[in-house]
Design an enzyme around this catalytic site. Structure first.
Site, mmCIF file in Angstrom:
data_model
loop_
_atom_site.group_PDB
_atom_site.id
_atom_site.type_symbol
_atom_site.label_atom_id
_atom_site.label_comp_id
_atom_site.label_asym_id
_atom_site.label_seq_id
_atom_site.Cartn_x
_atom_site.Cartn_y
_atom_site.Cartn_z
ATOM 1 N N GLY A 118 27.599 -11.310 -7.323
ATOM 2 C CA GLY A 118 27.917 -11.423 -8.748
ATOM 3 C C GLY A 118 26.725 -11.298 -9.667
ATOM 4 O O GLY A 118 26.882 -11.196 -10.888
ATOM 5 N N GLY A 119 25.511 -11.360 -9.120
ATOM 6 C CA GLY A 119 24.312 -11.195 -9.934
ATOM 7 C C GLY A 119 23.901 -12.419 -10.729
ATOM 8 O O GLY A 119 23.066 -12.326 -11.624
ATOM 9 N N ASP A 121 22.191 -14.939 -9.657
ATOM 10 C CA ASP A 121 20.948 -15.507 -9.154
ATOM 11 C C ASP A 121 20.008 -15.730 -10.339
ATOM 12 O O ASP A 121 19.539 -14.784 -10.968
ATOM 13 C CB ASP A 121 20.334 -14.519 -8.153
ATOM 14 C CG ASP A 121 19.158 -15.075 -7.400
ATOM 15 O OD1 ASP A 121 18.333 -15.751 -8.024
ATOM 16 O OD2 ASP A 121 19.065 -14.817 -6.192
ATOM 17 N N CYS A 182 32.135 -21.145 -13.781
ATOM 18 C CA CYS A 182 31.856 -19.845 -14.399
ATOM 19 C C CYS A 182 32.636 -18.767 -13.657
ATOM 20 O O CYS A 182 32.375 -18.513 -12.473
ATOM 21 C CB CYS A 182 30.359 -19.539 -14.364
ATOM 22 S SG CYS A 182 29.941 -17.915 -15.035
ATOM 23 N N TYR A 478 18.505 -27.554 -5.888
ATOM 24 C CA TYR A 478 19.764 -26.946 -5.457
ATOM 25 C C TYR A 478 19.579 -25.447 -5.304
ATOM 26 O O TYR A 478 19.173 -24.763 -6.249
ATOM 27 C CB TYR A 478 20.854 -27.265 -6.481
ATOM 28 C CG TYR A 478 22.207 -26.649 -6.195
ATOM 29 C CD1 TYR A 478 22.725 -26.606 -4.905
ATOM 30 C CD2 TYR A 478 22.986 -26.133 -7.225
ATOM 31 C CE1 TYR A 478 23.971 -26.072 -4.645
ATOM 32 C CE2 TYR A 478 24.242 -25.594 -6.988
ATOM 33 C CZ TYR A 478 24.726 -25.556 -5.693
ATOM 34 O OH TYR A 478 25.962 -25.014 -5.446
ATOM 35 N N LEU A 479 19.902 -24.942 -4.126
ATOM 36 C CA LEU A 479 19.664 -23.531 -3.820
ATOM 37 C C LEU A 479 20.302 -22.593 -4.830
ATOM 38 O O LEU A 479 19.704 -21.580 -5.212
ATOM 39 C CB LEU A 479 20.183 -23.207 -2.412
ATOM 40 C CG LEU A 479 19.989 -21.749 -1.974
ATOM 41 C CD1 LEU A 479 18.518 -21.425 -1.791
ATOM 42 C CD2 LEU A 479 20.767 -21.462 -0.695
ATOM 43 N N ASN A 480 21.515 -22.893 -5.278
ATOM 44 C CA ASN A 480 22.203 -21.978 -6.186
ATOM 45 C C ASN A 480 21.648 -22.006 -7.608
ATOM 46 O O ASN A 480 22.081 -21.219 -8.451
ATOM 47 C CB ASN A 480 23.704 -22.271 -6.205
ATOM 48 C CG ASN A 480 24.411 -21.635 -5.028
ATOM 49 O OD1 ASN A 480 23.799 -20.950 -4.221
ATOM 50 N ND2 ASN A 480 25.703 -21.872 -4.909
ATOM 51 N N TYR A 481 20.706 -22.909 -7.885
ATOM 52 C CA TYR A 481 19.960 -22.863 -9.143
ATOM 53 C C TYR A 481 18.563 -22.330 -8.829
ATOM 54 O O TYR A 481 17.559 -23.022 -8.975
ATOM 55 C CB TYR A 481 19.859 -24.252 -9.779
ATOM 56 C CG TYR A 481 21.152 -24.840 -10.271
ATOM 57 C CD1 TYR A 481 22.332 -24.098 -10.299
ATOM 58 C CD2 TYR A 481 21.206 -26.153 -10.725
ATOM 59 C CE1 TYR A 481 23.512 -24.644 -10.760
ATOM 60 C CE2 TYR A 481 22.388 -26.709 -11.192
ATOM 61 C CZ TYR A 481 23.542 -25.962 -11.207
ATOM 62 O OH TYR A 481 24.720 -26.506 -11.669
#
Length: 570
Positions: A118-119, A121, A182, A478-481
């Protein structure tokens, strides 16, 4: 049982010759060929393996569509400038076999393969690199197949969360899935990094509901859970899928949601009790009824020409308004919640509301199928975890610091409830016992190098200020941040040491297991980015195991280590 195999005479000879090379040469890839020859070589290989001409799925920099394909899924405008490094090739696979071919055809060309769904990152690691690179863009792999009878769904890595929610809504009003708020976030990155949303306290993380998965490994094989084995399945359930292969999709378990849920928003300012409001939230948000998720937003604002701080609770309650008003009248009187503050709706409508669609009950559900391509603002995110409540004086000092800085905001996301019921090693996500997570958030519209530097420095300043209030040893993230400030990896001779810096912040006690799995399934470190899981160095004289076999591990330094690891590439 998996076994190791002894070195062959040729392997030993090659290893000895390799040791004679200077250490510095071991971290350097051979110089890539010209972009035209690379494109032609890749396209021929890709077409041969897919048995057809694939020019419509492989884009060189000279292709008229290159720029639009690249920009479509760049979600941070900081990485969408003329000076941003561009990939030599973008591959947009339309089938699992295309992904397999892309991996096999990329390996001989000495290019980094960036994997993008989804971009979102935050620091662009899925689509930029300071080394020559390709982008494998999974946005065309967007199938979502919902089976209500089985309470499950297969969701492809390139699907968005909005598409997942919409496809569930098509089949049922009483099923949902615990994931992010989101709708344009890609499934691949979200789930492989853990995944959470406003049902985390009721159900836990997204990865707590994974049943199966498919991945393309370093050899181009398409593996399901049974074929990849439980170690690798565990690793891609929150350990960052892009470190081990290309995740094609996940099979998820759906969760039950009530026919009616309640949402509300309440805000306070410093002069109306915001300090007490935020202080008390820490004792209620992570500990109240698991059906209630109350996110706290803290933002510096100017009100009536006076600089102040606004604290806002944004909430989802999996139940009716009367029940949540009664609950919080007892537990959180500082909130002052009334039924007039609340709106009842369906769970799917609440997902629309959380996406800032105020008239959610009147909104066309199909808006969640809109991917909003090539839309982004400039921004920076960081993260922290809090294990002990911040003292009231700490909240006061925080507000003063935020007013001083002027732009950066904070988001407090409560934990507790179901997420804390799983063991910290049940998945790679280790932060389950924390009270809440902090997201540092700042966005801006116009950009110059000086403006960007100012905002980034502001984020670093507030992060530094919070040191005494957040988790320690390690300070967690947190990895996704994604946040490159906490460490990056050049994947040279010090790859393990560099990876350990950010790896322990993201994964805590689970980092060592992830490293072992990475070394087993991708010993040549083909799948890598600036914050991927590193491979383990192997002691001089140790057997070189085949991929997928058991190993004896030893952490040592020197040329022998680098040589043994690099040996697997050839």
């Amino acid at each position: 049982m998996l076994t190791t195999q002894p070195l062959s005479f040729v392997s030993v000879l090659f290893f000895v010759l390799f040791l004679s090379q200077p250490l510095s040469s071991l971290s350097q890839s051979p110089p890539p060929s010209s972009s035209d020859s690379v494109y032609n070589s890749f396209l021929k290989c890709f077409s041969d393996r897919t048995k057809s001409s694939q020019t419509q799925n492989v884009f060189s920099q000279s292709n008229p569509s290159f720029s639009s394909v690249l920009r479509a899924y760049i979600r941070n405008a900081r990485f969408n400038t003329s000076s941003t490094p561009k990939p030599t090739i973008i591959v947009t696979p339309r089938s699992e076999s295309h992904v397999s071919a892309a991996v096999i055809c990329s390996k001989p060309l000495n290019y980094v393969l960036k994997i993008r769904s989804g971009g979102h990152d935050y620091d662009g690691l899925s689509y930029i690199s300071d080394k020559p690179f390709f982008i494998l863009d999974l946005s065309n792999l967007r199938d979502v197949s919902v089976d209500i009878a089985e309470n499950s769904a297969w969701i492809s890595a390139g699907a968005t969360l909005g598409e997942v929610y919409y496809r569930i809504w098509e089949k049922s009003r009483i099923h949902g899935f615990p994931a992010g708020v989101c709708p344009t976030v890609g499934v691949g990155g979200h789930l492989s990094g853990g995944g959470y949303g406003n049902m985390i306290r009721k159900f836990g993380l997204s990865v707590d509901y994974l049943i199966d998965a498919k991945i393309v490994d370093v050899n181009g094989r398409i593996l399901d859970r049974k074929a990849m084995g439980e170690d690798l399945f565990w690793a891609i359930s929150g350990g960052g899928g892009g470190s081990y292969g290309v995740v094609l999709g996940y099979k998820i378990k759906l969760v039950p949601v009530p026919e009616t849920v309640t949402v509300f928003r309440v805000e306070k300012y410093i002069n109306s009790g915001a300090v007490d409001f935020v202080y008390k939230w820490q004792f209620v948000g992570p500990k109240t009824d698991p059906n209630l998720f109350m996110r706290m937003l803290i933002q510096p604002v100017t009100r009536n020409k006076v600089k102040t701080v606004r604290a806002t609770v944004v909430a989802l309650f999996l139940g009716k308004a009367d029940d949540v008003v009664s609950l919080l009248r007892k537990e959180f009187p500082e909130l002052g919640l009334t039924k007039e503050n609340c709106t009842e709706m369906t769970w799917f409508q609440s997902a629309l509301w959380w996406d800032n669609r105020v008239n959610a009950t009147q909104t066309d559900p199909k808006v969640f199928l809109d991917r909003n391509l090539d839309t982004s603002s400039f921004g920076k995110r960081k993260s922290d975890y809090v294990a002990t409540e911040i003292p009231r004086k700490g909240i006061e000092s925080l507000f003063k610091k935020m007013i001083e800085l002027g732009k950066i905001g904070l988001v407090f996301n409560p934990y507790g409830g179901k997420v804390a019921e799983f063991a910290v090693n049940a998945t790679p996500f280790p932060h389950r016992n924390k009270l809440f997570k902090i997201q540092y958030s700042v966005n801006w519209k116009d950009n110059t190098a000086e403006i960007e530097k100012g905002y980034l420095n502001e984020a670093k300043a507030l992060y530094s200020f919070m040191t005494g209030f957040v988790s320690k040893n390690p300070r967690s993230a947190y990895l996704n941040y994604r946040d490159v400030d906490i460490g990056v990896n050049d994947h040279g001779a010090n790859s393990y040491k560099e990876g350990e810096v950010y790896g322990r912040k993201y994964f805590g006690v689970n980092f060592d297991r992830l490293v072992k799995i990475k070394t087993a399934v991708d010993p040549g470190n083909f799948f890598r980015n600036e914050q991927s899981i590193p491979t383990l160095p192997i002691a001089k004289g140790a057997e070189v195991p085949e991929p997928g076999t058991a190993r004896r591990w030893s952490r040592v330094g020197g040329a022998a280590v680098a040589a043994m690891v690099v040996l697997h590439v050839f």
